[in-house]
Design a protein around this motif. Structure first.
Motif, PDB file in Angstrom:
ATOM      1  N   MET A 192       0.853  -1.176   0.000  1.00 23.64           N
ATOM      2  CA  MET A 192       0.000   0.000   0.000  1.00 23.64           C
ATOM      3  C   MET A 192       0.899   1.239   0.000  1.00 23.64           C
ATOM      4  N   PRO A 193       0.623   2.199  -0.874  1.00 21.35           N
ATOM      5  CA  PRO A 193       1.453   3.409  -0.919  1.00 21.35           C
ATOM      6  C   PRO A 193       1.248   4.262   0.336  1.00 21.35           C
ATOM      7  N   SER A 194       2.276   4.998   0.709  1.00 17.44           N
ATOM      8  CA  SER A 194       2.185   5.877   1.876  1.00 17.44           C
ATOM      9  C   SER A 194       1.334   7.096   1.532  1.00 17.44           C
ATOM     10  N   SER A 195       0.900   7.797   2.568  1.00 16.13           N
ATOM     11  CA  SER A 195       0.095   9.000   2.339  1.00 16.13           C
ATOM     12  C   SER A 195       0.903  10.045   1.574  1.00 16.13           C
ATOM     13  N   GLN A 196       2.204  10.104   1.810  1.00 15.62           N
ATOM     14  CA  GLN A 196       3.053  11.060   1.086  1.00 15.62           C
ATOM     15  C   GLN A 196       3.111  10.708  -0.399  1.00 15.62           C
ATOM     16  N   GLU A 197       3.207   9.418  -0.712  1.00 16.47           N
ATOM     17  CA  GLU A 197       3.226   8.995  -2.116  1.00 16.47           C
ATOM     18  C   GLU A 197       1.895   9.303  -2.797  1.00 16.47           C
ATOM     19  N   ILE A 198       0.811   9.051  -2.087  1.00 13.11           N
ATOM     20  CA  ILE A 198      -0.510   9.354  -2.640  1.00 13.11           C
ATOM     21  C   ILE A 198      -0.621  10.852  -2.881  1.00 13.11           C
ATOM     22  N   TYR A 199      -0.182  11.644  -1.904  1.00  8.17           N
ATOM     23  CA  TYR A 199      -0.249  13.097  -2.056  1.00  8.17           C
ATOM     24  C   TYR A 199       0.541  13.564  -3.274  1.00  8.17           C
ATOM     25  N   GLN A 200       1.725  13.023  -3.463  1.00  6.30           N
ATOM     26  CA  GLN A 200       2.550  13.426  -4.607  1.00  6.30           C
ATOM     27  C   GLN A 200       1.835  13.135  -5.921  1.00  6.30           C
ATOM     28  N   GLN A 201       1.159  12.015  -6.002  1.00  7.53           N
ATOM     29  CA  GLN A 201       0.420  11.682  -7.216  1.00  7.53           C
ATOM     30  C   GLN A 201      -0.786  12.608  -7.388  1.00  7.53           C
ATOM     31  N   LEU A 202      -1.509  12.823  -6.306  1.00  5.45           N
ATOM     32  CA  LEU A 202      -2.728  13.625  -6.390  1.00  5.45           C
ATOM     33  C   LEU A 202      -2.447  15.103  -6.601  1.00  5.45           C
ATOM     34  N   SER A 203      -1.279  15.553  -6.194  1.00  4.20           N
ATOM     35  CA  SER A 203      -0.954  16.972  -6.365  1.00  4.20           C
ATOM     36  C   SER A 203      -0.852  17.348  -7.844  1.00  4.20           C
ATOM     37  N   GLN A 204      -0.768  16.351  -8.715  1.00  7.90           N
ATOM     38  CA  GLN A 204      -0.691  16.597 -10.153  1.00  7.90           C
ATOM     39  C   GLN A 204      -2.081  16.760 -10.788  1.00  7.90           C
ATOM     40  N   LEU A 205      -3.121  16.483 -10.032  1.00 12.15           N
ATOM     41  CA  LEU A 205      -4.480  16.588 -10.571  1.00 12.15           C
ATOM     42  C   LEU A 205      -4.877  18.049 -10.794  1.00 12.15           C
ATOM     43  N   PRO A 206      -5.806  18.287 -11.714  1.00 13.58           N
ATOM     44  CA  PRO A 206      -6.357  19.641 -11.870  1.00 13.58           C
ATOM     45  C   PRO A 206      -7.103  20.041 -10.588  1.00 13.58           C
ATOM     46  N   ALA A 207      -7.224  21.338 -10.380  1.00 13.51           N
ATOM     47  CA  ALA A 207      -7.822  21.857  -9.144  1.00 13.51           C
ATOM     48  C   ALA A 207      -9.220  21.301  -8.884  1.00 13.51           C
ATOM     49  N   LEU A 208     -10.054  21.209  -9.916  1.00 13.70           N
ATOM     50  CA  LEU A 208     -11.417  20.726  -9.719  1.00 13.70           C
ATOM     51  C   LEU A 208     -11.423  19.278  -9.229  1.00 13.70           C
ATOM     52  N   GLU A 209     -10.559  18.466  -9.773  1.00 17.20           N
ATOM     53  CA  GLU A 209     -10.492  17.069  -9.333  1.00 17.20           C
ATOM     54  C   GLU A 209      -9.983  16.980  -7.902  1.00 17.20           C
ATOM     55  N   LYS A 210      -9.048  17.847  -7.526  1.00 25.39           N
ATOM     56  CA  LYS A 210      -8.580  17.876  -6.133  1.00 25.39           C
ATOM     57  C   LYS A 210      -9.726  18.225  -5.200  1.00 25.39           C
ATOM     58  N   LEU A 211     -10.523  19.212  -5.597  1.00 25.16           N
ATOM     59  CA  LEU A 211     -11.662  19.626  -4.787  1.00 25.16           C
ATOM     60  C   LEU A 211     -12.661  18.482  -4.637  1.00 25.16           C
ATOM     61  N   GLN A 212     -12.945  17.796  -5.727  1.00 19.31           N
ATOM     62  CA  GLN A 212     -13.889  16.677  -5.663  1.00 19.31           C
ATOM     63  C   GLN A 212     -13.361  15.579  -4.743  1.00 19.31           C
ATOM     64  N   LEU A 213     -12.076  15.313  -4.815  1.00 20.94           N
ATOM     65  CA  LEU A 213     -11.473  14.306  -3.957  1.00 20.94           C
ATOM     66  C   LEU A 213     -11.528  14.741  -2.493  1.00 20.94           C
ATOM     67  N   ALA A 214     -11.247  16.014  -2.237  1.00 20.14           N
ATOM     68  CA  ALA A 214     -11.314  16.532  -0.867  1.00 20.14           C
ATOM     69  C   ALA A 214     -12.729  16.381  -0.308  1.00 20.14           C
ATOM     70  N   GLU A 215     -13.732  16.674  -1.123  1.00 19.79           N
ATOM     71  CA  GLU A 215     -15.119  16.529  -0.681  1.00 19.79           C
ATOM     72  C   GLU A 215     -15.444  15.077  -0.346  1.00 19.79           C
ATOM     73  N   LEU A 216     -14.953  14.169  -1.168  1.00 20.92           N
ATOM     74  CA  LEU A 216     -15.183  12.747  -0.907  1.00 20.92           C
ATOM     75  C   LEU A 216     -14.517  12.311   0.397  1.00 20.92           C
ATOM     76  N   LEU A 217     -13.293  12.763   0.616  1.00 19.55           N
ATOM     77  CA  LEU A 217     -12.580  12.398   1.841  1.00 19.55           C
ATOM     78  C   LEU A 217     -13.271  12.975   3.073  1.00 19.55           C
ATOM     79  N   LEU A 218     -13.695  14.219   2.993  1.00 17.94           N
ATOM     80  CA  LEU A 218     -14.388  14.837   4.124  1.00 17.94           C
ATOM     81  C   LEU A 218     -15.711  14.143   4.412  1.00 17.94           C
ATOM     82  N   ALA A 219     -16.433  13.788   3.368  1.00 17.14           N
ATOM     83  CA  ALA A 219     -17.701  13.079   3.552  1.00 17.14           C
ATOM     84  C   ALA A 219     -17.464  11.724   4.207  1.00 17.14           C
TER      85      ALA A 219
END
Length: 70
Positions: free
Chosen positions: A1-28
């Protein structure tokens, strides 16, 4: 399983809208109802409403709030 830092590095490349959608999913996912906390808030809300009805609570009108933040 990848570490949270590795996941963050991958996700930081996403467009802003996709980051927002992911943040909403995580918060929910984290927003799990808690009956004890809900009960405390219900009691607090009832207490504040009664204080308002009894005239024991100082209130601020809409116009005053809007003037403060303009």
């Amino acid at each position: 399983m990848p570490s949270s830092q590795e996941i963050y590095q991958q996700l930081s490349q996403l467009p802003a809208l996709e980051k927002l959608q992911l943040a909403e999913l995580l918060l929910a996912d984290l927003d799990v109802p808690d009956a004890e906390i809900d009960s405390h808030w219900r009691q607090e809300a009832a207490k504040r409403w009664q204080a308002y009805r009894d005239g024991k609570l100082k209130t601020v009108g809409y116009d005053a709030v809007m003037r403060k933040y303009k």
